[in-house]
Design an enzyme around this catalytic site. Structure first.
Site, mmCIF file in Angstrom:
data_model
loop_
_atom_site.group_PDB
_atom_site.id
_atom_site.type_symbol
_atom_site.label_atom_id
_atom_site.label_comp_id
_atom_site.label_asym_id
_atom_site.label_seq_id
_atom_site.Cartn_x
_atom_site.Cartn_y
_atom_site.Cartn_z
ATOM 1 N N GLY A 57 2.182 1.763 10.916
ATOM 2 C CA GLY A 57 3.122 2.881 10.804
ATOM 3 C C GLY A 57 3.814 3.259 12.104
ATOM 4 O O GLY A 57 4.438 4.311 12.196
ATOM 5 N N SER A 68 3.281 -2.538 10.429
ATOM 6 C CA SER A 68 4.726 -2.516 10.671
ATOM 7 C C SER A 68 5.422 -3.819 10.279
ATOM 8 O O SER A 68 6.362 -4.264 10.945
ATOM 9 C CB SER A 68 5.024 -2.156 12.132
ATOM 10 O OG SER A 68 4.559 -0.847 12.413
ATOM 11 N N GLU A 86 -5.469 -5.573 10.572
ATOM 12 C CA GLU A 86 -4.499 -4.509 10.780
ATOM 13 C C GLU A 86 -4.805 -3.769 12.083
ATOM 14 O O GLU A 86 -5.593 -2.805 12.078
ATOM 15 C CB GLU A 86 -4.563 -3.510 9.624
ATOM 16 C CG GLU A 86 -4.237 -4.099 8.280
ATOM 17 C CD GLU A 86 -3.658 -3.046 7.349
ATOM 18 O OE1 GLU A 86 -2.556 -3.270 6.843
ATOM 19 O OE2 GLU A 86 -4.281 -1.996 7.160
ATOM 20 N N HIS A 109 -9.580 0.762 4.985
ATOM 21 C CA HIS A 109 -8.305 0.982 5.677
ATOM 22 C C HIS A 109 -8.531 1.904 6.875
ATOM 23 O O HIS A 109 -9.332 2.835 6.816
ATOM 24 C CB HIS A 109 -7.286 1.592 4.712
ATOM 25 C CG HIS A 109 -5.900 1.563 5.257
ATOM 26 N ND1 HIS A 109 -5.459 2.476 6.184
ATOM 27 C CD2 HIS A 109 -4.860 0.717 5.024
ATOM 28 C CE1 HIS A 109 -4.194 2.189 6.498
ATOM 29 N NE2 HIS A 109 -3.811 1.131 5.807
ATOM 30 N N GLU A 149 -6.900 4.275 8.019
ATOM 31 C CA GLU A 149 -6.690 5.712 7.764
ATOM 32 C C GLU A 149 -7.929 6.330 7.136
ATOM 33 O O GLU A 149 -8.260 7.492 7.387
ATOM 34 C CB GLU A 149 -5.439 5.905 6.889
ATOM 35 C CG GLU A 149 -4.168 5.647 7.688
ATOM 36 C CD GLU A 149 -2.989 5.133 6.898
ATOM 37 O OE1 GLU A 149 -2.996 5.231 5.650
ATOM 38 O OE2 GLU A 149 -2.046 4.601 7.524
ATOM 39 N N GLY A 154 2.618 -1.311 4.372
ATOM 40 C CA GLY A 154 2.619 0.124 4.076
ATOM 41 C C GLY A 154 4.035 0.619 3.861
ATOM 42 O O GLY A 154 4.603 0.480 2.776
ATOM 43 N N GLY A 155 4.629 1.173 4.905
ATOM 44 C CA GLY A 155 5.949 1.817 4.805
ATOM 45 C C GLY A 155 6.998 0.988 4.079
ATOM 46 O O GLY A 155 7.711 1.507 3.207
ATOM 47 N N ASN A 168 0.860 -1.189 0.000
ATOM 48 C CA ASN A 168 0.000 0.000 0.000
ATOM 49 C C ASN A 168 0.893 1.234 0.000
ATOM 50 O O ASN A 168 1.479 1.574 1.033
ATOM 51 C CB ASN A 168 -0.890 -0.049 1.257
ATOM 52 C CG ASN A 168 -1.715 1.210 1.429
ATOM 53 O OD1 ASN A 168 -1.819 2.033 0.521
ATOM 54 N ND2 ASN A 168 -2.312 1.357 2.600
ATOM 55 N N TRP A 169 0.982 1.884 -1.141
ATOM 56 C CA TRP A 169 1.891 3.034 -1.264
ATOM 57 C C TRP A 169 1.295 4.292 -0.633
ATOM 58 O O TRP A 169 1.958 5.308 -0.553
ATOM 59 C CB TRP A 169 2.229 3.292 -2.727
ATOM 60 C CG TRP A 169 3.036 2.204 -3.375
ATOM 61 C CD1 TRP A 169 3.374 0.985 -2.852
ATOM 62 C CD2 TRP A 169 3.627 2.235 -4.685
ATOM 63 N NE1 TRP A 169 4.130 0.266 -3.741
ATOM 64 C CE2 TRP A 169 4.298 1.002 -4.877
ATOM 65 C CE3 TRP A 169 3.651 3.175 -5.722
ATOM 66 C CZ2 TRP A 169 4.980 0.702 -6.053
ATOM 67 C CZ3 TRP A 169 4.331 2.873 -6.905
ATOM 68 C CH2 TRP A 169 4.987 1.643 -7.062
ATOM 69 N N LYS A 170 0.039 4.220 -0.243
ATOM 70 C CA LYS A 170 -0.660 5.366 0.366
ATOM 71 C C LYS A 170 -0.500 6.617 -0.510
ATOM 72 O O LYS A 170 -0.417 6.504 -1.716
ATOM 73 C CB LYS A 170 -0.154 5.589 1.791
ATOM 74 C CG LYS A 170 -0.144 4.311 2.630
ATOM 75 C CD LYS A 170 0.023 4.572 4.090
ATOM 76 C CE LYS A 170 0.182 3.251 4.825
ATOM 77 N NZ LYS A 170 0.044 3.360 6.254
HETATM 78 C C1 PEP Z 1 -0.934 -0.199 6.007
HETATM 79 O O1 PEP Z 1 -0.936 0.941 5.623
HETATM 80 O O2 PEP Z 1 -1.838 -0.958 5.685
HETATM 81 C C2 PEP Z 1 0.166 -0.643 6.862
HETATM 82 C C3 PEP Z 1 0.103 -1.848 7.365
HETATM 83 O O3 PEP Z 1 1.178 0.257 7.093
HETATM 84 P P1 PEP Z 1 2.612 -0.071 7.764
HETATM 85 O O4 PEP Z 1 3.133 -1.335 7.111
HETATM 86 O O5 PEP Z 1 3.457 1.111 7.451
HETATM 87 O O6 PEP Z 1 2.399 -0.265 9.228
#
Ligand code: PEP
Length: 252
Positions: free
Chosen positions: A172, A213, A166, A94, A96, A234-235, A9-11
């Site tokens: 994050g 994470s 999640e 998600h 966010e 994500g990251g 997920n590049w957000k």
């Molecule tokens: C996400 O955005 O779905 C996510 C899991 O982010 P991260 O891996 O950065 O925690």
């Protein structure tokens, strides 16, 4: 057998040029790991150029959201058919979006239905906040998110979704859940909720991802668990070597 799936997920990151560069750095490594379903989810603006780059590969493309209506006066929104022009997958619900854009289980449900109707695979995100976790409300919150977010789907439709657990406190933050803890939640809370909607056979066929994470270093801890079938990342999905390490760990 549930085929492992790893989605990045590049957000809200990467201009078209930057997205092209990241995709071209990722592609050779991603193409080597066909035992895993690999999906990248760039922002809307980069879907068209990345779609062109993925042609002829078996790497999937996903959007990060859609609107449930087919067309009309919904300024700023993107319809299921518009997403389907480029993508096979869509991330929905998600945390966010729930936190910053007022998404609730009922709107997630409309989006999941619209995505399935157009033939997209929804990656449906659920997770408890830190306050809910600390109050011992994880099971209650996740069960509600599954029952309302996936309400009124047929068993056939239910079998076409991917669910991503999640925990919001892990997204994050660098503080991932433990592999055993995440496995327990999927086994004891999420699958029973899916079973109550779609029956045990369908529930046990649905891929359950972990997200929060995940890195190249901790990925194996999750993928070694029987109920964890991959990750939503994500990251680390913005870092070529890290993301490839995660994908390779899922293949083992
Ligand atoms: C996400 O955005 O779905 C996510 C899991 O982010 P991260 O891996 O950065 O925690």
């Amino acid at each position: 057998m549930r085929k492992p799936l790893v989605a990045g997920n590049w957000k809200m990151n990467k201009t078209v040029e930057q997205a092209r560069e990241l995709a071209s750095d990722l592609l050779p490594g991603l193409q080597d790991v066909s035992a895993v379903e690999r999906v990248i989810c760039p922002p809307f603006t980069a879907l068209l150029p990345i779609c062109a780059m993925l042609k002829g590969t078996d790497i999937g493309l996903g959007a990060q959201n859609l609107h449930w209506e087919t067309s009309g006066a919904y300024t700023g929104e993107v319809s299921p058919a518009m997403v389907k022009e480029f993508c096979q997958y869509v991330i929905l619900g998600h945390s966010e979006r729930r936190t910053y854009f007022g998404e609730i289980d009922e709107t997630v449900n409309k989006k999941v239905k619209a995505a399935l109707e157009i033939g997209l695979t929804p990656i449906v995100c659920i997770g408890e906040t830190l306050a809910e976790f600390e109050a011992g409300r994880t099971a209650e919150v996740l069960t509600r998110q599954v029952l309302l977010g996936l309400a009124d789907l047929t068993a056939d439709q239910g079998g076409r979704i991917v669910i991503a657990y999640e925990p919001v406190w892990a997204i994050g933050t660098g503080k991932a859940a433990s592999g055993i803890g995440a496995n327990d939640v999927v086994a004891k809370v999420i699958r029973p909720a899916l079973s109550s909607l779609f029956g045990e056979d369908v529930s046990s066929s649905i891929r359950g991802l972990y997200g929060g994470s995940v890195t190249g270093e901790n990925a194996a801890e999750f993928f070694g668990q029987p109920e964890i079938d991959g990750a939503l990342v994500g990251g680390a999905s913005l870092k070529v070597l890290n993301f490839l390490e995660i994908v390779k760990a899922a293949a083992k």
